[in-house]
Design a protein around this motif. Structure first.
Motif, PDB file in Angstrom:
ATOM      1  N   ARG A  18     -12.770  -0.907   6.305  1.00 46.21           N
ATOM      2  CA  ARG A  18     -12.925  -0.267   4.995  1.00 46.21           C
ATOM      3  C   ARG A  18     -11.561   0.023   4.390  1.00 46.21           C
ATOM      4  N   TYR A  19     -11.316  -0.533   3.227  1.00 42.23           N
ATOM      5  CA  TYR A  19     -10.007  -0.390   2.583  1.00 42.23           C
ATOM      6  C   TYR A  19     -10.089   0.345   1.252  1.00 42.23           C
ATOM      7  N   GLY A  20     -11.219   0.351   0.581  1.00 42.58           N
ATOM      8  CA  GLY A  20     -11.367   1.007  -0.712  1.00 42.58           C
ATOM      9  C   GLY A  20     -10.841   0.145  -1.846  1.00 42.58           C
ATOM     10  N   ALA A  21     -11.500   0.199  -2.997  1.00 43.33           N
ATOM     11  CA  ALA A  21     -11.142  -0.670  -4.115  1.00 43.33           C
ATOM     12  C   ALA A  21      -9.717  -0.444  -4.590  1.00 43.33           C
ATOM     13  N   ALA A  22      -9.213   0.774  -4.476  1.00 38.94           N
ATOM     14  CA  ALA A  22      -7.860   1.074  -4.966  1.00 38.94           C
ATOM     15  C   ALA A  22      -6.791   0.279  -4.212  1.00 38.94           C
ATOM     16  N   ALA A  23      -7.097  -0.151  -2.982  1.00 40.80           N
ATOM     17  CA  ALA A  23      -6.122  -0.939  -2.219  1.00 40.80           C
ATOM     18  C   ALA A  23      -5.802  -2.253  -2.932  1.00 40.80           C
ATOM     19  N   LEU A  24      -6.773  -2.803  -3.630  1.00 40.45           N
ATOM     20  CA  LEU A  24      -6.570  -4.078  -4.312  1.00 40.45           C
ATOM     21  C   LEU A  24      -5.673  -3.958  -5.531  1.00 40.45           C
ATOM     22  N   ALA A  25      -5.413  -2.733  -5.992  1.00 37.83           N
ATOM     23  CA  ALA A  25      -4.602  -2.542  -7.191  1.00 37.83           C
ATOM     24  C   ALA A  25      -3.130  -2.849  -6.970  1.00 37.83           C
ATOM     25  N   ASP A  26      -2.690  -2.902  -5.716  1.00 39.32           N
ATOM     26  CA  ASP A  26      -1.296  -3.191  -5.393  1.00 39.32           C
ATOM     27  C   ASP A  26      -0.952  -4.623  -5.801  1.00 39.32           C
ATOM     28  N   PRO A  27      -0.023  -4.808  -6.742  1.00 41.35           N
ATOM     29  CA  PRO A  27       0.260  -6.162  -7.255  1.00 41.35           C
ATOM     30  C   PRO A  27       1.321  -6.919  -6.468  1.00 41.35           C
ATOM     31  N   HIS A  28       1.897  -6.339  -5.440  1.00 42.67           N
ATOM     32  CA  HIS A  28       3.092  -6.915  -4.837  1.00 42.67           C
ATOM     33  C   HIS A  28       2.837  -8.203  -4.062  1.00 42.67           C
ATOM     34  N   ARG A  29       1.611  -8.434  -3.637  1.00 41.75           N
ATOM     35  CA  ARG A  29       1.312  -9.660  -2.881  1.00 41.75           C
ATOM     36  C   ARG A  29       0.422 -10.613  -3.662  1.00 41.75           C
TER      37      ARG A  29
END
Length: 312
Positions: A18-29
Motif C-alpha cells: 500500500r503506497y497511497g495515491a499521493a505517492a504517485l505525485a512525485d515527478p522525479h522518476r
C-alpha cells in the motif's frame, strides 16, 4: 499479530503493498513518451510476447513499453520463466502481486491477490498453490528474485501534456481492486475515483490486476484497465488486450477507446497463437492441476464479460 492472521492467504496483502495515491505525485522518476504501451497480466504467455513484438513493429516511431505486473504466473518451466523475465525486463516494468510475492518469498501472503469476497475460497486456494509452485521455479536462478525485488510498484509517464499513472492494482495499492471493471461502474465509488486523480496529480490511470478490461471516463480524467495481455479477456474470445496511449492514432484496429487530454487512448486486441499457447500451458499444468482448474475454461471461452460492458 500478523496482518493475515484472520484471512485466508490470497485474501489480503502485505502492508508494504500500500503506497497511497499521493505517492504517485512525485515527478522525479517520470518517464516521457509519445507512444506508450501498457501490458498487464502477461501471465507467462510467451506467445503473447511474440504477438506484442508484431504490434510494436508496425508503430511509426519509438514506443515505450511498460509491463505493469503479473508478467509471471503460468511459466513454471525454468526455461520459460527465464525467457519471460529476460524479455520483459528489456523494457520498463513494475511489479504486480505475483512478482512482489515471489520477491518477498512469504507464503503467509499466498499469491497476494487480495481477492474480494465474491471469489470462491477454492479459487483462492488454488491460486495460492500456483504461487507456491511458481515460487519454487523462481529459486532456480539466484538472480531472478533479486531482479523482481528491484521493481517499483508504480510509475508515471508523461505523454504530451498528460500525466499517466501506471499501476498494477489501483491508485492506492499494488493489489487494490478499486480499478476493477465493475468498481469503475459503481456510482457509490465515483467520489473515491475522482479524488485519486488530484492526489496522484494524474490525468489518466492505466491498470490491470483484476483481469476484466474497461475504460471509465470521469470529469477529472479516465481509468483504463487492459484486463490481461496473456489471457482471454472478453467472452467468446481467446485473445488478450493491451493498452495504447499516444499522441497519434493507432496503426492497428482497436476494440474501443477515447480521446483524453489530446491523447488517443485505446484497447488493442493481442492476437497470440492460442493453440501453441494452450500446448505450452497444458505441458506445465495438466488436467486436475490448480491452474488448469482455475483458468483452462477461461482460456478457451473468455470470462463472462463482454465488449459492450468494457466500452465506456
Amino acid at each position: 499479530m500478523s496482518a493475515f492472521a484472520s484471512a485466508l492467504p490470497g485474501r489480503s496483502c502485505p502492508l508494504h503493498y500500500r503506497y497511497g495515491a499521493a505517492a504517485l505525485a512525485d515527478p522525479h522518476r517520470d518517464l516521457h513518451a509519445d507512444t506508450l504501451y501498457v501490458v498487464g497480466g502477461l501471465y507467462g504467455n510467451t506467445c503473447a510476447l511474440d504477438a506484442l513484438d508484431g504490434l510494436l513493429a508496425a508503430e511509426r516511431g519509438p514506443v515505450c513499453v511498460l509491463f505493469n505486473g503479473d508478467f509471471h504466473w503460468f511459466d513454471i518451466d525454468p526455461e520459460q520463466f527465464g525467457d519471460v523475465q529476460r524479455r520483459v525486463l528489456a523494457h520498463e516494468a513494475i511489479a504486480g502481486n505475483v512478482e512482489a510475492a515471489l520477491a518477498d518469498d512469504d507464503d503467509e501472503a499466498g499469491c497476494g491477490c487480495a481477492y474480494p469476497d465474491d471469489v470462491p475460497d477454492e479459487v483462492v486456494t488454488r491460486s495460492n498453490l500456483i504461487h507456491a509452485r511458481l515460487s519454487h521455479t523462481a529459486r532456480h536462478d539466484p538472480l531472478w528474485r533479486g531482479e523482481l525485488a528491484a521493481l517499483d510498484y508504480w510509475r508515471a509517464v508523461r505523454v504530451g501534456d498528460a500525466r499517466i499513472g501506471v499501476v498494477h492494482g489501483d491508485a492506492r495499492s499494488l493489489a487494490g481492486w478499486s480499478f476493477d471493471a465493475r468498481a469503475l461502474r459503481d456510482p457509490a465509488r465515483r467520489a473515491e475515483h475522482a479524488a485519486a486523480f488530484g492526489s496522484a496529480r494524474c490525468d489518466l490511470f492505466a491498470s490491470s490486476h483484476t483481469c476484466l478490461p474497461a475504460l471509465a471516463l470521469f470529469d477529472e480524467g479516465a481509468v483504463i484497465n487492459n484486463g490481461a495481455a496473456g489471457m482471454a479477456s472478453l467472452h467468446g474470445r481467446t485473445h488478450g488486450i493491451v493498452t495504447r496511449i499516444a499522441l497519434c492514432a493507432s496503426p492497428h484496429a482497436t476494440l474501443y477507446g477515447s480521446r483524453i487530454r489530446g491523447l488517443h487512448v485505446d484497447a488493442l486486441p493481442l492476437h497470440f497463437d492460442a493453440q501453441r499457447w494452450f500446448a505450452l500451458f497444458d505441458a506445465q499444468w495438466p488436467q486436475g492441476s490448480p491452474a488448469q482448474l482455475n483458468y483452462r475454461s477461461r482460456m478457451l471461452n473468455g470470462p463472462a464479460w463482454t465488449l459492450t460492458e468494457a466500452t465506456p
